[in-house]
Design an enzyme around this catalytic site. Structure first.
Site, PDB file in Angstrom:
ATOM      1  N   CYS A  11      10.138  80.367 -72.648  1.00 38.39           N
ATOM      2  CA  CYS A  11      10.192  80.080 -71.212  1.00 38.39           C
ATOM      3  C   CYS A  11       9.433  78.792 -70.894  1.00 38.39           C
ATOM      4  O   CYS A  11       9.885  77.709 -71.228  1.00 38.39           O
ATOM      5  CB  CYS A  11       9.689  81.287 -70.413  1.00 38.39           C
ATOM      6  SG  CYS A  11      10.161  81.227 -68.663  1.00 38.39           S
ATOM      7  N   HIS A  50      12.882  85.753 -72.464  1.00 38.63           N
ATOM      8  CA  HIS A  50      11.679  86.419 -72.992  1.00 38.63           C
ATOM      9  C   HIS A  50      12.077  87.468 -74.039  1.00 38.63           C
ATOM     10  O   HIS A  50      12.520  88.564 -73.678  1.00 38.63           O
ATOM     11  CB  HIS A  50      10.900  87.087 -71.856  1.00 38.63           C
ATOM     12  CG  HIS A  50      10.230  86.127 -70.937  1.00 38.63           C
ATOM     13  ND1 HIS A  50       8.942  85.689 -71.143  1.00 38.63           N
ATOM     14  CD2 HIS A  50      10.674  85.496 -69.825  1.00 38.63           C
ATOM     15  CE1 HIS A  50       8.610  84.839 -70.191  1.00 38.63           C
ATOM     16  NE2 HIS A  50       9.648  84.699 -69.375  1.00 38.63           N
ATOM     17  N   GLU A  93      10.094  89.158 -75.812  1.00 46.71           N
ATOM     18  CA  GLU A  93       9.036  90.159 -75.952  1.00 46.71           C
ATOM     19  C   GLU A  93       9.217  91.375 -75.058  1.00 46.71           C
ATOM     20  O   GLU A  93       8.605  92.429 -75.301  1.00 46.71           O
ATOM     21  CB  GLU A  93       7.663  89.524 -75.684  1.00 46.71           C
ATOM     22  CG  GLU A  93       7.404  89.079 -74.244  1.00 46.71           C
ATOM     23  CD  GLU A  93       7.867  87.674 -73.923  1.00 46.71           C
ATOM     24  OE1 GLU A  93       7.329  87.069 -72.987  1.00 46.71           O
ATOM     25  OE2 GLU A  93       8.795  87.181 -74.611  1.00 46.71           O
TER      26      GLU A  93
END
Length: 510
Positions: A79, A167, A169
């Site tokens: 990002c 993202h 994660e």
């Protein structure tokens, strides 16, 4: 530790999630603020740049010195990290026409690139950004797009450098873990050798070398962290470990005697100290949450110091501090994050306690602590215990503390926790407890008016306590527990259930 991954934090709310996903791959990683890069980078094979609430187009751009990293280490920007690399390496970042936040689908994936090995076309990813990369940096090669973002993923040819706008994660990115594995394992070649057994072996060796023949004192709380810390210390130094279990008068019902007996059965060298009167006297009349925490911390240190003087050659103080307690987070401005509550486990010792601190679990997340505990053979009932705050029931009694209030809340809490266990709900909950509210309400019992206390029940699900959602407990369970509390605990005529998530609320009320 070899094969480390360095995560540079730019203030993203997801930075700890990046670390957790990397650890889940059995790869060791550390988080550092973007402006505090370690001088010695020789241990690190890969560097990940986190997201950020800041913009690279802002006058307050968060800048990082990537010399010694770019071209030398595998580099992944997520990002803001991807935008920062594009901005710094000759690309162009501009404001998005429409802010993309939420679910998106990858398209035009370069399936021939190892970065997207086994990633399917249309795979769901999570976006959270207001800027977009309009032009790739010099040498940039497009790897994937989405409907609204052309440059959703790119690499720089001739380098092990990658940038992704989404993202990986977060759980909403369905193949995020695979993408991280592709980058760290298949491309960078990092070994997946970060396991509980490996941690125990290396930590025991390190503790033996550090402590030598000195004695260690460790305060047991009954919780998972201090218990695992005690067992791993005992494995390293045996009877040089002296455990102290202090009753501050704010524990759960019968917890002091029950837990003390369990510790002795585990073979720990532990001494029980009942200092409840001393704590309650010091807390008398105080209703400020932070001051209550400070008082409990001060008295605990005083009690602990008294006991430490009784142990010969006690040079070390053992603590069950874990990684989330120690991570130095940054805010959107690049400075340290605001302190919401003071933490009872973190901070220096008073000068009068001439001891050094040893923290065997300081680099572990909570779920890793439990896995290490299981590797050490600690009983499930100890490892499965819900987190319990260091200040105990003092921060679940809103307002001032009295022995009567503590006794009342202990009874309420016992009914709630035993009910969760009886209904087979306890193990699916991260943390649960009861809160005594500083209000009275009108009720009717036996055709007579009552004006008694109100208690709130709280149960949350979480992975590490950083964020949490309230648990949708069965109505039948809540009905049964409410009736039992009101019927069995004199002075309570109303029970409510807390349905607030973290954020915006915290898990504890104070």
């Amino acid at each position: 530790m070899a094969n480390q991954v360095l995560i540079l934090d730019f203030g993203s709310q997801y930075t700890q999630l990046i670390a957790r996903r990397v650890r889940e791959l059995n790869i060791y990683c550390e988080i550092k603020p973007f402006n505090k890069i370690p001088e010695d980078l020789s241990l690190y094979k890969a560097v990940i740049l986190s997201g950020s609430p800041n913009s690279v187009r802002s006058d307050e751009i968060l800048e990082v010195d990537l010399s010694g990293i770019r071209g030398e280490k595998a580099l992944l920007g997520i990002c803001y990290g991807a935008q920062y690399m594009a901005h710094s390496f000759g690309g162009l970042v501009a404001a998005s026409n429409t802010r993309e936040y939420g679910r998106a689908r990858l398209s035009a994936i370069r399936a021939d690139e190892p970065f997207f090995y086994e990633i399917t076309e249309g795979s769901q990813v999570w976006m959270s950004h207001g800027d977009t990369i309009q032009e790739l940096p010099k040498g940039g090669k497009l790897l994937a797009s989405t409907n609204d973002v052309k440059n959703a993923a790119y690499c720089i040819e001739g380098e092990c450098t990658f940038g992704i706008q989404f993202h990986p994660e977060v759980y909403h990115t369905m193949q995020g873990k695979q993408i991280l594995e592709n980058f760290l394992v298949h491309i960078t070649g990092i070994k997946q050798d970060w396991t509980p057994d490996a941690f125990v072996d290396s930590t025991v060796d390190e503790l033996k070398e550090t402590i030598g023949s000195d004695n260690v004192i460790l305060g047991l709380s009954g919780g998972v962290d201090s218990t695992v810390a005690a067992v791993i210390l005992q494995k390293a130094i045996g009877d040089q470990l002296n455990c102290i279990f202090v009753n501050n008068g704010l524990l759960r019902k019968n917890e002091f005697t029950d837990v003390l007996e369990q510790y002795k059965k585990m073979g720990l060298n532990v001494k029980g100290v009942d200092a409840s009167a001393r704590f309650l006297e010091a807390l008398a009349g105080e209703d400020d949450p932070e001051k209550k925490r400070k008082i409990i911390g001060r008295v605990f240190i005083e009690v602990f110091d008294d006991e430490a003087h009784k142990v010969k050659d006690a040079r070390w103080l053992g603590q069950g501090t874990i990684y989330p307690d120690r991570i130095e987070s940054v805010s959107a401005s690049g400075g340290p994050s605001a302190t919401i509550k003071s933490h009872h486990n973190v901070g220096g010792l008073p000068d009068f306690m001439k001891m050094e601190v040893v923290e065997p679990l300081k680099m572990l997340f909570k779920d890793e602590v439990r896995r290490v505990g299981s590797s050490l053979g600690i009983p499930k009932e100890r490892l499965g215990r819900h987190p319990f705050p260091g200040p105990g029931l003092a921060i679940r009694i809103l307002g001032d503390i009295t022995p009567e209030k503590v006794a009342l809340l202990q009874e309420v809490d016992a009914i709630f926790i035993e009910g969760l266990q009886k209904w087979d709900l306890y193990d699916s909950i991260w943390q649960a407890g009861a809160i005594l509210l500083p209000v009275h309400s009108v009720g009717v019992m036996g055709d007579e008016r009552t004006y008694e206390k109100c208690v709130a029940l709280r149960a949350v699900e979480s992975t590490d306590g950083m964020t949490a959602d309230w648990v949708n407990l069965p109505y039948e369970f809540l009905q049964e527990i409410s009736n039992e509390i009101i019927n069995k605990v004199p002075g309570v005529n109303r029970v409510v259930y807390d349905i607030s998530s973290k954020p915006p609320a915290t898990i504890e009320w104070e």
